[in-house]
Design a protein around this motif. Structure first.
Motif, mmCIF file in Angstrom:
data_model
loop_
_atom_site.group_PDB
_atom_site.id
_atom_site.type_symbol
_atom_site.label_atom_id
_atom_site.label_comp_id
_atom_site.label_asym_id
_atom_site.label_seq_id
_atom_site.Cartn_x
_atom_site.Cartn_y
_atom_site.Cartn_z
ATOM 1 N N ALA A 166 1.001 -1.190 -0.056
ATOM 2 C CA ALA A 166 0.078 -0.094 -0.030
ATOM 3 C C ALA A 166 0.786 0.862 0.119
ATOM 4 O O ALA A 166 0.534 2.293 -0.651
ATOM 5 C CB ALA A 166 -1.001 0.028 1.018
ATOM 6 N N ARG A 167 1.736 0.983 0.733
ATOM 7 C CA ARG A 167 2.581 2.379 0.833
ATOM 8 C C ARG A 167 3.679 2.961 -0.357
ATOM 9 O O ARG A 167 4.373 3.825 -0.387
ATOM 10 C CB ARG A 167 4.042 2.065 1.877
ATOM 11 C CG ARG A 167 3.104 2.772 3.654
ATOM 12 C CD ARG A 167 4.227 1.986 4.754
ATOM 13 N NE ARG A 167 4.437 2.968 4.699
ATOM 14 C CZ ARG A 167 4.420 5.081 5.321
ATOM 15 N NH1 ARG A 167 2.791 4.821 4.871
ATOM 16 N NH2 ARG A 167 4.809 5.766 5.713
ATOM 17 N N THR A 168 3.513 1.277 -1.097
ATOM 18 C CA THR A 168 4.338 1.800 -2.465
ATOM 19 C C THR A 168 3.363 1.912 -3.615
ATOM 20 O O THR A 168 3.599 2.934 -4.170
ATOM 21 C CB THR A 168 5.421 0.371 -3.089
ATOM 22 O OG1 THR A 168 5.935 -0.184 -2.056
ATOM 23 C CG2 THR A 168 5.819 0.120 -3.702
ATOM 24 N N VAL A 169 2.209 1.951 -3.869
ATOM 25 C CA VAL A 169 1.548 1.958 -4.717
ATOM 26 C C VAL A 169 0.783 3.369 -4.619
ATOM 27 O O VAL A 169 0.157 4.092 -5.420
ATOM 28 C CB VAL A 169 -0.159 0.997 -5.149
ATOM 29 C CG1 VAL A 169 0.805 0.149 -5.522
ATOM 30 C CG2 VAL A 169 -0.686 0.261 -3.946
ATOM 31 N N LEU A 191 -6.566 -0.069 4.862
ATOM 32 C CA LEU A 191 -6.459 -1.065 5.232
ATOM 33 C C LEU A 191 -7.058 -1.913 5.513
ATOM 34 O O LEU A 191 -7.180 -1.974 6.506
ATOM 35 C CB LEU A 191 -4.982 -1.906 4.648
ATOM 36 C CG LEU A 191 -4.501 -2.887 4.435
ATOM 37 C CD1 LEU A 191 -4.332 -3.175 2.891
ATOM 38 C CD2 LEU A 191 -3.012 -3.575 4.745
ATOM 39 N N TRP A 192 -8.084 -3.259 4.665
ATOM 40 C CA TRP A 192 -8.935 -3.652 5.159
ATOM 41 C C TRP A 192 -8.915 -4.980 4.921
ATOM 42 O O TRP A 192 -8.315 -4.900 3.943
ATOM 43 C CB TRP A 192 -9.745 -3.206 4.801
ATOM 44 C CG TRP A 192 -10.994 -1.948 5.446
ATOM 45 C CD1 TRP A 192 -9.960 -0.842 5.480
ATOM 46 C CD2 TRP A 192 -11.630 -1.888 6.265
ATOM 47 N NE1 TRP A 192 -11.150 0.516 6.018
ATOM 48 C CE2 TRP A 192 -11.334 -0.550 7.112
ATOM 49 C CE3 TRP A 192 -12.522 -2.687 7.509
ATOM 50 C CZ2 TRP A 192 -12.746 0.308 8.288
ATOM 51 C CZ3 TRP A 192 -13.205 -2.438 8.446
ATOM 52 C CH2 TRP A 192 -13.009 -0.778 9.066
ATOM 53 N N SER A 193 -9.374 -5.996 5.726
ATOM 54 C CA SER A 193 -9.290 -7.380 5.196
ATOM 55 C C SER A 193 -10.872 -8.085 5.891
ATOM 56 O O SER A 193 -11.195 -8.362 6.936
ATOM 57 C CB SER A 193 -7.719 -8.217 6.653
ATOM 58 O OG SER A 193 -7.890 -9.421 5.832
ATOM 59 N N GLY A 194 -11.165 -8.162 4.303
ATOM 60 C CA GLY A 194 -12.899 -8.506 5.009
ATOM 61 C C GLY A 194 -13.361 -7.152 5.979
ATOM 62 O O GLY A 194 -13.322 -6.540 5.850
ATOM 63 N N SER A 195 -13.818 -7.682 6.626
ATOM 64 C CA SER A 195 -15.207 -6.572 8.210
ATOM 65 C C SER A 195 -13.748 -5.912 9.639
ATOM 66 O O SER A 195 -14.189 -5.413 10.079
ATOM 67 C CB SER A 195 -15.893 -6.955 8.496
ATOM 68 O OG SER A 195 -15.643 -8.383 9.607
ATOM 69 N N ALA A 215 -5.012 -1.611 9.291
ATOM 70 C CA ALA A 215 -4.017 -0.178 9.935
ATOM 71 C C ALA A 215 -4.455 0.764 8.628
ATOM 72 O O ALA A 215 -5.838 0.789 7.767
ATOM 73 C CB ALA A 215 -3.152 -0.391 9.533
ATOM 74 N N LEU A 216 -4.658 2.340 9.434
ATOM 75 C CA LEU A 216 -5.348 3.835 8.718
ATOM 76 C C LEU A 216 -3.110 3.917 8.507
ATOM 77 O O LEU A 216 -2.293 3.756 9.008
ATOM 78 C CB LEU A 216 -5.122 4.131 9.578
ATOM 79 C CG LEU A 216 -4.683 5.948 9.277
ATOM 80 C CD1 LEU A 216 -5.843 6.132 7.660
ATOM 81 C CD2 LEU A 216 -5.288 7.499 10.294
ATOM 82 N N PRO A 238 -2.395 0.801 13.685
ATOM 83 C CA PRO A 238 -3.152 -0.517 14.082
ATOM 84 C C PRO A 238 -4.427 -0.083 14.720
ATOM 85 O O PRO A 238 -4.565 1.459 14.956
ATOM 86 C CB PRO A 238 -2.222 -1.649 14.640
ATOM 87 C CG PRO A 238 -1.980 -0.318 15.959
ATOM 88 C CD PRO A 238 -1.454 0.689 14.423
ATOM 89 N N PRO A 239 -5.414 -0.528 14.263
ATOM 90 C CA PRO A 239 -7.268 0.239 15.103
ATOM 91 C C PRO A 239 -6.603 0.287 16.748
ATOM 92 O O PRO A 239 -6.303 -0.702 17.096
ATOM 93 C CB PRO A 239 -7.980 -0.969 14.190
ATOM 94 C CG PRO A 239 -7.274 -1.694 13.960
ATOM 95 C CD PRO A 239 -5.927 -2.006 13.025
ATOM 96 N N ASN A 240 -7.188 0.617 17.232
ATOM 97 C CA ASN A 240 -7.090 0.035 18.419
ATOM 98 C C ASN A 240 -8.761 -0.850 19.018
ATOM 99 O O ASN A 240 -9.792 -0.586 18.609
ATOM 100 C CB ASN A 240 -8.107 1.732 19.024
ATOM 101 C CG ASN A 240 -8.927 1.741 20.516
ATOM 102 O OD1 ASN A 240 -8.508 0.209 21.586
ATOM 103 N ND2 ASN A 240 -9.031 2.765 21.271
ATOM 104 N N PRO A 241 -8.241 -2.120 19.567
ATOM 105 C CA PRO A 241 -8.169 -3.177 19.903
ATOM 106 C C PRO A 241 -9.495 -3.287 21.066
ATOM 107 O O PRO A 241 -10.564 -4.203 20.802
ATOM 108 C CB PRO A 241 -7.664 -4.075 19.691
ATOM 109 C CG PRO A 241 -6.546 -3.565 20.846
ATOM 110 C CD PRO A 241 -6.701 -1.577 19.670
#
Length: 67
Positions: free
Chosen positions: A33-36, A44-48, A52-53, A62-65
């Protein structure tokens, strides 16, 4: 390979565009993502799961768990 969605944000924090990507793990997806999109803030999301922002001028956050 895991599937990810990269959402690039405009200056108001709204989604400007989306890119589907595949990577072996979260770290590889973040690096890609940082490259493109080096000049854009992105999420960045993986499914639901929010992985990370990825701010254009800093380290991935990373998101707050507990949120």
């Amino acid at each position: 390979m895991a599937e990810y969605r990269l959402y690039c944000l405009d200056k108001r924090g709204r989604i400007a565009r989306r890119q589907d990507i595949e990577a072996v793990d979260d770290g590889a997806a973040i690096e890609f993502a940082r490259t493109v999109e080096p000049d854009q803030d992105c999420e960045l999301w993986s499914g639901s799961r929010k992985v990370a922002l990825i701010p254009k001028d800093g380290a991935p956050v990373p998101p707050n768990p507990t949120a």
